[in-house]
Design an enzyme around this catalytic site. Sequence first.
Site, PDB file in Angstrom:
ATOM      1  N   LYS A 113     -22.999 -21.247 -17.102  1.00 55.63           N
ATOM      2  CA  LYS A 113     -22.421 -21.849 -17.890  1.00 55.63           C
ATOM      3  C   LYS A 113     -20.937 -22.207 -17.447  1.00 55.63           C
ATOM      4  O   LYS A 113     -20.313 -23.044 -18.809  1.00 55.63           O
ATOM      5  CB  LYS A 113     -22.310 -20.407 -19.418  1.00 55.63           C
ATOM      6  CG  LYS A 113     -24.136 -20.397 -19.397  1.00 55.63           C
ATOM      7  CD  LYS A 113     -24.498 -20.633 -20.779  1.00 55.63           C
ATOM      8  CE  LYS A 113     -25.646 -20.211 -21.471  1.00 55.63           C
ATOM      9  NZ  LYS A 113     -27.021 -19.510 -20.817  1.00 55.63           N
TER      10      LYS A 113
HETATM   11  C1  LIG Z   1     -27.683 -18.984 -20.696  1.00 53.97           C
HETATM   12  C2  LIG Z   1     -28.387 -18.907 -19.862  1.00 53.97           C
HETATM   13  C3  LIG Z   1     -30.203 -19.552 -19.242  1.00 53.97           C
HETATM   14  C4  LIG Z   1     -31.002 -20.486 -20.573  1.00 53.97           C
HETATM   15  O1  LIG Z   1     -30.380 -21.604 -19.851  1.00 53.97           O
HETATM   16  P1  LIG Z   1     -31.120 -22.927 -21.850  1.00 53.97           P
HETATM   17  O2  LIG Z   1     -29.707 -23.720 -21.128  1.00 53.97           O
HETATM   18  O3  LIG Z   1     -30.442 -22.188 -23.076  1.00 53.97           O
HETATM   19  O4  LIG Z   1     -31.984 -22.907 -22.030  1.00 53.97           O
HETATM   20  C5  LIG Z   1     -30.772 -19.312 -18.012  1.00 53.97           C
HETATM   21  N1  LIG Z   1     -30.024 -17.597 -17.436  1.00 53.97           N
HETATM   22  C6  LIG Z   1     -28.507 -18.338 -17.521  1.00 53.97           C
HETATM   23  C7  LIG Z   1     -28.146 -17.004 -16.518  1.00 53.97           C
HETATM   24  C8  LIG Z   1     -28.364 -17.999 -18.712  1.00 53.97           C
HETATM   25  O5  LIG Z   1     -26.463 -17.625 -19.275  1.00 53.97           O
END
Ligand SMILES: *Cc1c(COP(=O)(O)O)cnc(C)c1O
Length: 434
Positions: A113
Amino acid sequence: MLFSSTRSAYPHVSLLEAAEQGLAPDGGLYLPITQPDVDWETLPSNSFGACSDVFLTQWLGDALIPSQKKELVEEVVQDALNFEVPICFTPETRSYPGLHILELFHGPTLSFKDFGARTLAKLLKARLAQSHQSITILVATSGDTGSAVADGLSGIDGIRVVLLYPDAGVSEVQEKQLITKRKGVLSLRVRGTFDDCQRLVKGAFGQDELVQFNLSTANSINMGRLIPQMLYYVWATRFLGSKQCQFVVPSGNLGNLTAGVLANLSGMPVTGFIAAHNQNDFFPRYKKSPDATFGTTVKTLSNAMDVGAPSNFERLQSLSAASDLMSRIEAISLTDEQTLFHMSQFHAETGYVADPHTAVGIGAAASLNAKAGPIVVLSTAHPAKFPDIVQQATSITPEVPAQLARLDHLPTRVVDFDPAQNKLADVLLAHKWD
Ligand SMILES: *Cc1c(COP(=O)(O)O)cnc(C)c1O
């Protein structure tokens, strides 16, 4: 280069407007009106930064005036994405094909993120320099988004951040990251569920007394977050000799998958994508039968993927309307039991310690119809964010990286809070912002 909503052809907005608004006024999600073409052969394969610089410059086309584009690309590549993006190879074993693990968790909050949040910060900064306004970002978070957004956007003039998280829904390490005191950031610990948090955020957009805050959101509906997420798919493909890869993507809201698809539509060759979900399995059900409906969210060990109604599905549908895109995407769902099993077995066979989200991807990779070409599993979080689960599965206590260790010495700030709409307005209006 302009953007329009998945729900209507007009209005057309600029990149910076799309980033500021988050959601389009009609409730749809922004996408580029036409997919930019990138000249694949010109992309450097020597470093993530060099490759990203060229890709982003070409992808943005005339989205910004040249001097502004140059500055933004530099800020994103050199300043926002200033951490390692390593690719580890684990050779074929009894249970697993050879896997390339694309580690996306070396940023300040240890999940992928950070790519989106830190880039969004640069886009918003550029936008506010034009509009001379200030903006308040409201984020409901069940895991990693909140800390990445708080960390990425803290301390930028004109930007305030309000995080809402469920009191019992996040891990201890995640909570520590969420409540670290940061300039311009207010953390609200909601006595309720993630759905309560999301409801409050949605409700706030309709409240007259909050209009003065110029509210926006930074969830993965924001186009600004998807742009930097294309870069690591492109980099991995280039690094692996431009062979067509099969990408395994641990998925929740399907933002990360959508970013890979956007890179593909801009010329990146792939053999396909595998969306790896936990028990929140709307997308795998949809791939079996197009009449599948969204589910209610269930709690799992991979909590950042606990999404019953993935918002980026609307983007995937819109992008696939005129192409054979869906035929390049498979989807798989794993139970928590399977996730723990693969975390444990993959560690035993290869020595690699994966967090629960990455383990869902590894489990999916084990059951693939292998195609020619490399298999790349996106590793979305650092195992040290989930020490108890990793310990349970592998008996290993993950080493605590510096980004986490330093939090022990920083002050915290959090407001406890009942999930009532008028209370949110009261708290925002009364808060003394620093
Ligand atoms: C947000 C997140 C995901 C999922 O990603 P999306 O873009 O919502 O599909 C997977 N793994 C982690 C560690 C995340 O923080």
